[in-house]
Design a protein around this motif. Structure first.
Motif, PDB file in Angstrom:
ATOM      1  N   LYS A  87       0.854  -1.183   0.000  1.00 14.29           N
ATOM      2  CA  LYS A  87       0.000   0.000   0.000  1.00 14.29           C
ATOM      3  C   LYS A  87       0.892   1.236   0.000  1.00 14.29           C
ATOM      4  CE  LYS A  87      -3.092  -2.720   2.919  1.00 14.29           C
ATOM      5  NZ  LYS A  87      -3.706  -2.842   4.277  1.00 14.29           N
ATOM      6  N   ILE A  91      -2.972   0.415  -4.032  1.00 15.48           N
ATOM      7  CA  ILE A  91      -2.766  -0.942  -3.534  1.00 15.48           C
ATOM      8  C   ILE A  91      -2.360  -1.836  -4.702  1.00 15.48           C
ATOM      9  CG2 ILE A  91      -3.804  -2.927  -2.386  1.00 15.48           C
ATOM     10  CD1 ILE A  91      -5.721  -1.033  -0.999  1.00 15.48           C
ATOM     11  N   ALA A 138      -7.851   1.765   3.473  1.00 20.45           N
ATOM     12  CA  ALA A 138      -6.616   1.038   3.170  1.00 20.45           C
ATOM     13  C   ALA A 138      -6.121   0.194   4.329  1.00 20.45           C
ATOM     14  CB  ALA A 138      -5.524   2.019   2.756  1.00 20.45           C
ATOM     15  N   ILE A 179       0.673   1.048   5.546  1.00 17.62           N
ATOM     16  CA  ILE A 179       0.794   1.938   4.386  1.00 17.62           C
ATOM     17  C   ILE A 179       2.227   2.461   4.310  1.00 17.62           C
ATOM     18  CG2 ILE A 179       0.032   4.113   3.348  1.00 17.62           C
ATOM     19  CD1 ILE A 179      -2.683   3.671   4.718  1.00 17.62           C
TER      20      ILE A 179
END
Length: 391
Positions: A5, A25, A41, A45
């Motif tokens: 991500k 993604i 998400a 990340i």
């Protein structure tokens, strides 16, 4: 399945800048899954400083001339530059291969995923067969006279066959086509042979890099006579048409080709209008490719990019070769477009990604962050000074 991500300072999807709170993604291998909001998400990340963009498309390069880096000084002017390329390109084969390999790695590392590459030889075939970059190979024909047209055409046709054979085992999709070098190096019969051999193919031609190109066709004189002397000719071998070079040579094509017009540094507005109208009437597609750093290197001149934007031309970017550039970086080309024109960051990024992929007809896999594509993930500095591959 494991996913990665990415949230960058800016996210450009190949068409436009996305919302600042969106996350890209992908799978571990770079296959695009989705673009979602930060809230959707979840965890893990990866935060990146810069512009996250699909892999960059270099629509014009001469990889085989990589050994000429720093050999020809900047600002010689085009005619002297061409004379130098002709007379100085002879190096030992192992040096040529070393420099090709280094240049290919440089392009890969800075995020270039596809290249429209010019070659007069098959010198690049070995490196390309192992490359992770897609190659549209333009085997460039040179043939000044009709008398030698068939012989020269068959020579370059053999080179194209060698290139295709070398790349047959590559896991990536590549293409090879025969193309004319420039209006000042192709005879009428040679143009006709190329037209017949390239039905519905992608081809390229260097276009209006210097005022002498138009003068050659309008009067039969001008500075290109210096180049012809190297090849043993005291006069222009081409017909005097009284027209600009593009109006003199584009009518040789009528076979459904996509034609990259390269450089266009001295292309006036009336020729842009004429060329677009001719293409529309004759089932051709024109792509205007700009290599601004090469133009600055050779002539210290910038093409009138805004004129092409005004007439809704399909515009893309290239680096040209190490004989005529300080680096092989599409980021640096974007930086120069930003510095020397009124185009926005978004317009310039479109040229370097989505529009480049469409022009090379690889937009089914490259050029944009869309589910199922594997376009490469590249991080570009916000001022376009550099780029690097993420996946």
């Amino acid at each position: 399945m494991a996913y990665r991500k990415f949230k960058a300072t800016k996210l450009f999807d190949g068409y436009r800048f996305r919302n600042e709170n969106e996350v890209l993604i992908t799978t571990e291998e770079g296959l695009i899954e989705a673009i979602v909001s930060t809230d959707e998400a979840g965890d893990d990340i990866e935060h990146l400083e810069g512009i996250l963009t699909p892999g960059l498309i270099n629509c014009h390069c001469h990889l085989e001339l990589s050994h000429l880096k720093n050999v020809i000084p900047p600002h010689t002017g085009l005619i002297e530059f061409l004379c130098s390329v002709v007379t100085k390109r002879g190096f030992e084969p192992h040096i040529i291969q070393q420099k090709i390999e280094k240049a290919e790695k440089e392009m890969f590392d800075n995020g270039i995923v596809a290249v429209g590459d010019i070659g007069n030889t098959a010198d690049t075939a070995s490196i390309k067969s192992k490359s992770k970059i897609r190659w549209q190979n333009f085997v460039e024909v040179l043939s000044f006279t009709d008398e030698k047209a068939t012989e020269n055409f068959n020579h370059y046709k053999q080179i194209a066959s060698e290139m295709e054979e070398a790349l047959r085992t590559s896991y990536l999709l590549h293409r090879t086509s025969l193309v004319p070098h420039a209006p000042y190096s192709i005879s009428p019969k040679t143009f006709e042979l190329i037209n017949a051999a390239t039905k519905n193919q992608i081809i390229s031609i260097h276009n209006q890099e210097h005022p002498a190109e138009d003068e050659l066709y309008k009067t039969g004189g001008g500075d290109y006579l210096k180049l012809f002397k190297i090849f043993g000719m005291d006069a222009s071998p081409f017909p005097v048409t009284g027209k600009s070079s593009i109006r003199s040579v584009l009518p040789h094509f009528n076979n459904g080709q996509t034609i990259f017009l390269i450089h266009n540094t001295y292309m006036p507005e009336e020729d842009i209008v004429w060329a677009n109208e001719y293409a529309a009437k004759n089932n051709l597609k024109l792509i205007y490719c700009f290599c601004i750093n090469a133009n600055l290197y050779i002539e210290n001149k910038v093409p009138p990019v805004e004129l092409f934007l005004k007439h809704n031309c399909q515009m893309v970017l290239g680096t040209d070769s190490y004989s005529s550039n300080w680096q092989l970086s599409i980021a640096k080309e974007m930086q120069s477009v930003l510095q020397h024109t009124s185009l926005t960051q978004e317009q310039i990024l479109q040229m370097a990604t989505g529009k480049g992929a469409v022009a090379l007809q690889w937009d089914d896999a490259l050029g944009s962050f869309e589910k199922g594509k594997k376009p490469g993930n590249v991080l570009v500095k916000d001022d376009f000074t550099s780029s690097r591959r993420i996946i």
